[in-house]
Design a protein around this motif. Structure first.
Motif, PDB file in Angstrom:
ATOM      1  N   GLY A 167      32.274 -96.637  12.289  1.00 13.77           N
ATOM      2  CA  GLY A 167      31.300 -96.232  11.453  1.00 13.77           C
ATOM      3  C   GLY A 167      29.694 -96.453  11.995  1.00 13.77           C
ATOM      4  O   GLY A 167      29.623 -96.693  13.141  1.00 13.77           O
ATOM      5  N   MET A 168      28.884 -96.339  11.165  1.00 11.40           N
ATOM      6  CA  MET A 168      27.392 -96.556  11.519  1.00 11.40           C
ATOM      7  C   MET A 168      27.371 -97.938  11.655  1.00 11.40           C
ATOM      8  O   MET A 168      26.589 -98.266  12.638  1.00 11.40           O
ATOM      9  N   ARG A 260      17.651 -97.882  16.830  1.00 12.75           N
ATOM     10  CA  ARG A 260      18.868 -98.855  16.961  1.00 12.75           C
ATOM     11  C   ARG A 260      19.814 -99.407  16.045  1.00 12.75           C
ATOM     12  O   ARG A 260      20.471-100.488  15.925  1.00 12.75           O
ATOM     13  N   ILE A 261      19.807 -98.427  14.871  1.00 10.92           N
ATOM     14  CA  ILE A 261      20.485 -98.830  13.623  1.00 10.92           C
ATOM     15  C   ILE A 261      22.150 -98.906  14.029  1.00 10.92           C
ATOM     16  O   ILE A 261      22.720 -99.951  13.574  1.00 10.92           O
ATOM     17  N   HIS A 262      22.437 -98.158  15.213  1.00 13.59           N
ATOM     18  CA  HIS A 262      23.923 -98.529  15.409  1.00 13.59           C
ATOM     19  C   HIS A 262      24.271 -99.403  16.272  1.00 13.59           C
ATOM     20  O   HIS A 262      25.408 -99.731  16.624  1.00 13.59           O
ATOM     21  N   THR A 263      23.152 -99.900  17.272  1.00 12.00           N
ATOM     22  CA  THR A 263      23.624-100.800  18.210  1.00 12.00           C
ATOM     23  C   THR A 263      23.039-102.260  17.684  1.00 12.00           C
ATOM     24  O   THR A 263      23.321-103.001  18.636  1.00 12.00           O
ATOM     25  N   VAL A 264      22.361-102.439  17.009  1.00  8.03           N
ATOM     26  CA  VAL A 264      21.399-103.651  16.686  1.00  8.03           C
ATOM     27  C   VAL A 264      22.384-104.931  16.302  1.00  8.03           C
ATOM     28  O   VAL A 264      22.306-105.938  16.939  1.00  8.03           O
ATOM     29  N   ILE A 265      23.459-104.905  15.740  1.00  4.87           N
ATOM     30  CA  ILE A 265      24.460-105.556  15.107  1.00  4.87           C
ATOM     31  C   ILE A 265      25.287-106.056  16.372  1.00  4.87           C
ATOM     32  O   ILE A 265      25.654-106.958  16.539  1.00  4.87           O
TER      33      ILE A 265
END
Length: 302
Positions: A167-168, A260-265
């Motif tokens: 998911g996102m 970077r919403i999809h990669t920051v975590i």
């Protein structure tokens, strides 16, 4: 002298323009595109779509440089193209189509340039320098201003997202799977076995995004660069994709890490594991890194 530097990374392709006068280096501007080259690696092979994306961005950057008659230009690439099974062919095609010579820097060189750039204005005499990129993570331990150990590990924020996240935002189970791979990979860095209680200087987009997210969540001033590592698990848990995000949390993500919403975590999970491994209490974000290190090492030194 105006100097153009293009950094073809695993997550972003950036161009920075510097003015260099003697030993003085001033960055005038930078442009970036979030391309996500690491996501175009399929079974270790860089796909044609990824090559085409890189060419498109580089042609745009080249036109900008020509418009301002900037002739001192260097372009280099890191993990996504470096680690591709067809690295030589892919880089060769990009060079042919853009007319730009591209240097493939090794993981060792990347770690060295990271260190030189980040510690140029750093006050700490000893500690760790860490750069969590899209497809690799560079770790440098230093003391008295000199490198003691350095390594490039094959884990990164975009590579983790591509491999594990559907998911996102990642679910709790996906976070755990990323954490386990990060722990196993970092355990393999036996040269760092004796490092404890180390202060961490974090560079690159993952730490830049993490600092912005940290400051927004914990009401710190915008310019704050220090993050307590004990709060990283809380950030990860707040944005667990398995929970419904309220409007305020969505707004924070969009304002602080829009690219970077999809990669920051995934990147923060690597940071969390590194902080635990090295018993580090604080991470300080540094805005200088591989590009500045290249200038200090390869341009000013000659």
């Amino acid at each position: 002298m105006l100097y153009g530097m293009i950094d073809i990374g695993s997550n972003t392709v950036r161009m920075a323009i510097y003015r260099i006068e003697g030993a003085h280096v001033e960055m005038l501007m930078k442009k970036k595109h979030t391309v996500g080259l690491a996501a175009y690696l399929k079974e270790g092979v860089m796909q044609q779509q990824g090559i085409d994306k890189a060419v498109e961005i580089l042609q745009e950057f080249k036109a900008f440089l020509l418009a301002f008659n900037i002739t001192h230009v260097v372009a280099f690439t890191t993990a996504a193209l470096r680690n591709a099974k067809n690295s030589q062919a892919a880089v060769g095609e990009i060079e042919r189509l853009t007319g730009l010579p591209i240097r493939v820097i090794t993981g060792d060189e990347e770690a060295t340039y990271d260190f030189i750039g980040a510690t140029h204005d750093l006050s700490e005499e000893a500690g760790l320098l860490i750069d969590i990129g899209g497809a690799s993570t560079e770790i440098v331990s230093y003391s008295s201003g000199k490198i003691e150990q350095k390594i490039s590990l094959p884990i990164g924020s975009l590579a983790f997202r591509t491999k594990y996240v559907h998911g996102m935002l990642p679910t709790k189970e996906e976070c755990q799977a990323m954490r386990e791979e990060a722990e196993a990979t970092i355990r393999s860095a036996t040269a760092f076995a004796g490092v404890r209680e180390a202060s961490i200087a974090g560079i690159g987009g993952t730490f830049k995004g993490a600092a912005a997210l940290y400051n927004a969540l914990f009401d710190e001033p915008f310019e704050n660069t220090k993050m307590k590592t004990s709060r990283i698990p809380e950030i990860i848990q707040r944005f667990d994709g398995g929970h419904g995000l309220n409007e305020d949390m969505i707004a924070i993500l969009m304002k602080t890490v829009p690219d970077r919403i999809h990669t920051v975590i995934p990147g923060l999970i690597i940071a969390e594991v590194l902080a635990e491994r090295f018993h580090s209490k604080v991470i300080t974000y540094s805005d200088s890194g591989v590009r500045e290190g290249y200038i200090y090492a390869e341009v000013l030194a000659h």
